[in-house]
Design an enzyme around this catalytic site. Structure first.
Site, short mmCIF file in Angstrom:
data_model
loop_
_atom_site.label_atom_id
_atom_site.label_comp_id
_atom_site.label_asym_id
_atom_site.label_seq_id
_atom_site.Cartn_x
_atom_site.Cartn_y
_atom_site.Cartn_z
N ARG A 1 0.87 -1.16 0.00
CA ARG A 1 0.00 0.00 0.00
C ARG A 1 0.92 1.23 0.00
NH1 ARG A 1 2.53 1.80 3.62
NH2 ARG A 1 1.07 3.48 3.76
N GLY A 2 0.28 2.45 -0.06
CA GLY A 2 1.08 3.65 -0.27
C GLY A 2 1.12 3.92 -1.76
N ARG B 1 -7.91 -0.07 -6.48
CA ARG B 1 -8.15 0.99 -5.49
C ARG B 1 -8.31 2.32 -6.23
NH1 ARG B 1 -4.21 1.16 -0.52
NH2 ARG B 1 -5.99 2.34 0.36
N ASP C 1 -1.80 10.97 -1.73
CA ASP C 1 -2.20 9.96 -2.70
C ASP C 1 -2.57 10.59 -4.03
OD1 ASP C 1 -2.53 7.13 -1.27
OD2 ASP C 1 -2.84 8.78 0.13
N LYS D 1 -4.33 10.16 3.60
CA LYS D 1 -5.05 9.30 4.53
C LYS D 1 -6.05 10.08 5.38
CE LYS D 1 -4.87 5.83 4.66
NZ LYS D 1 -5.86 4.95 3.97
O1 MRU Z 1 -4.36 3.28 2.45
P1 MRU Z 1 -2.89 3.44 2.28
O2 MRU Z 1 -2.09 2.81 3.36
O3 MRU Z 1 -2.44 3.04 0.90
O4 MRU Z 1 -2.68 5.05 2.40
C1 MRU Z 1 -1.39 5.55 2.27
C2 MRU Z 1 -1.31 7.02 2.44
O5 MRU Z 1 -2.27 7.73 2.62
C3 MRU Z 1 0.06 7.64 2.26
O6 MRU Z 1 0.21 8.75 3.07
C4 MRU Z 1 0.23 8.05 0.80
O7 MRU Z 1 -0.09 6.98 -0.03
C5 MRU Z 1 1.61 8.54 0.49
S1 MRU Z 1 2.73 7.26 0.47
C6 MRU Z 1 4.21 7.93 0.08
#
Ligand code: MRU
Length: 370
Positions: free
Chosen positions: A53-54, A90, A244, A255
């Site tokens: 994820r990320g 996603r 994101d 997030k």
């Molecule tokens: O739901 P996730 O864990 O994929 O969300 C991740 C985030 O919100 C991060 O802050 C974002 O993807 C930046 S990662 C460098």
């Protein structure tokens, strides 16, 4: 970054060349487990179920997913089907769309027999580019940390608050928001990190804390509602988070909970920085509140929590009463006016259209032409 002293990335092509290895992030922090992806379905599931994820790592995994797909069937139909299947995993992180469009741009003009090799090559390049981008973000962010440290008279600790996990686990390596923290720590600045636990999936408590432990960076895990109080009492010198999807006008989607931290920072005069790799910029939109799709996930992520017992067993328990439904929005949008600056691989800019165009005239120009 290093795991128990060994340099490690979050994703890599398997030695036999027929698969892709990832760190299964659903097993952290209690177990460090790598798992092998062999098919397009494996890659899509790894993204959807958040083994990876990320935003940047979602993009890199999608690129390798295309390579696995081309390995099985490199026809035009298979190319389009693989793109659509991965794209549907996603909705919010725009790196997914960016990586899939990039892979299609490279593969579509080729003959099917050339596509698998080209896919592996381009996926590896995307990973190397991600690492270089993040390290550059680290360097530009370090300058902001030094400024904050100077402003503080170089005394005490430089207290940084971060939300979710935007570390190397969210990318291929280095991380985005955590890269300046690693650079500052390695440069000898006395950094301390307030780590928002980041309910409901606890990316802060389980992933960011794990990473900072591995690197020896002082930190404290806090519940998500504490940050405002700490800011009111002068215990936060700056905030830095990932994103994101950031619009061409500087609205930042990250997030869930990030917006509330930005509001508290604004109210208390605390700088609020966003680490932004360029593949995470959505040049096709300006109004984040109106145009960014916000992922909604299962309410079970809210009602059920996982942890380790004293005996070392990892178990899940339900924390809500029978019959109480749970809502689970995964992201929110922080309007550009609450963002102090964007930290990109090309430097730091205001969260404005001109700010971004100033650093990325080429990309902004191409996007406008499309
Ligand atoms: O739901 P996730 O864990 O994929 O969300 C991740 C985030 O919100 C991060 O802050 C974002 O993807 C930046 S990662 C460098």
């Amino acid at each position: 970054m290093k795991v128990n002293g060994t340099p490690t990335r979050t994703i890599w092509r398997a030695e036999d060349g027929a698969g892709v290895e990832i760190i299964d992030q659903t097993r952290l922090p209690h177990a460090f487990v790598t798992t092998r992806l062999e098919t397009l379905d494996d890659a899509a599931r790894a993204i959807k179920d958040m083994l990876v994820r990320g935003a940047p790592l979602i993009g890199a995994t999608a690129a390798y997913g295309m390579a696995l797909a081309m390995r099985a069937d490199s026809s035009d139909e298979a190319l389009n089907a693989a793109h659509d299947q991965l794209y549907a995993t996603r909705p919010t992180a725009v790196n997914l769309r960016w990586a899939l469009a990039d892979m299609k741009r490279v593969l579509a003009p080729l003959s099917p027999s050339q596509r698998e090799n080209a896919a592996w090559l381009r996926a590896a390049e995307i990973c190397d580019e991600d690492v270089a981008i993040n390290e550059a973000i680290g360097d530009h962010g370090l300058a902001l940390f030094r400024e904050a440290w100077e402003k503080k008279g170089k005394t005490g600790t430089l207290n940084v608050l971060t939300h979710c996990n935007a570390g190397w686990l969210a990318t291929v390596d280095w991380g985005t928001a955590l890269a300046p923290i690693y650079k500052a720590h390695d440069a000898g600045l006395p950094v301390h990190v307030w780590v928002d636990e980041t309910r409901p999936r606890s990316q802060g408590a389980s992933l960011t804390a794990w990473e900072l432990n591995q690197h020896g960076v002082p930190h404290t895990v806090i519940v998500d509602n504490v940050g405002g109080h700490l800011m009111q009492h002068g215990m936060v010198d700056l905030c830095i988070v990932g994103t994101d999807r950031t619009t061409a006008a500087g609205d930042v989607c990250n997030k869930i909970g990030t917006y509330l931290k930005a509001l508290a920072a604004h109210d208390n005069g605390v700088p609020f920085y966003v680490a932004l790799p360029s593949p995470t910029i959505d040049w096709s939109i300006k109004d984040g509140l109106k145009d960014i799709p916000i992922e909604e996930r299962s309410g079970e992520e809210v009602s059920v929590i996982t942890g380790r017992t004293e005996g070392g067993e990892v178990v899940s328990v339900t924390i809500t009463p029978e019959g109480s439904p749970c809502g689970n929005w995964g992201f929110d949008v922080t309007p550009a006016r609450y963002v102090t600056a964007l930290v990109t691989e090309r430097g730091v800019c205001r969260a404005t259209e001109n700010g971004l165009k100033g650093l990325f005239p080429d990309v902004a120009g191409n996007a406008a032409a499309e």
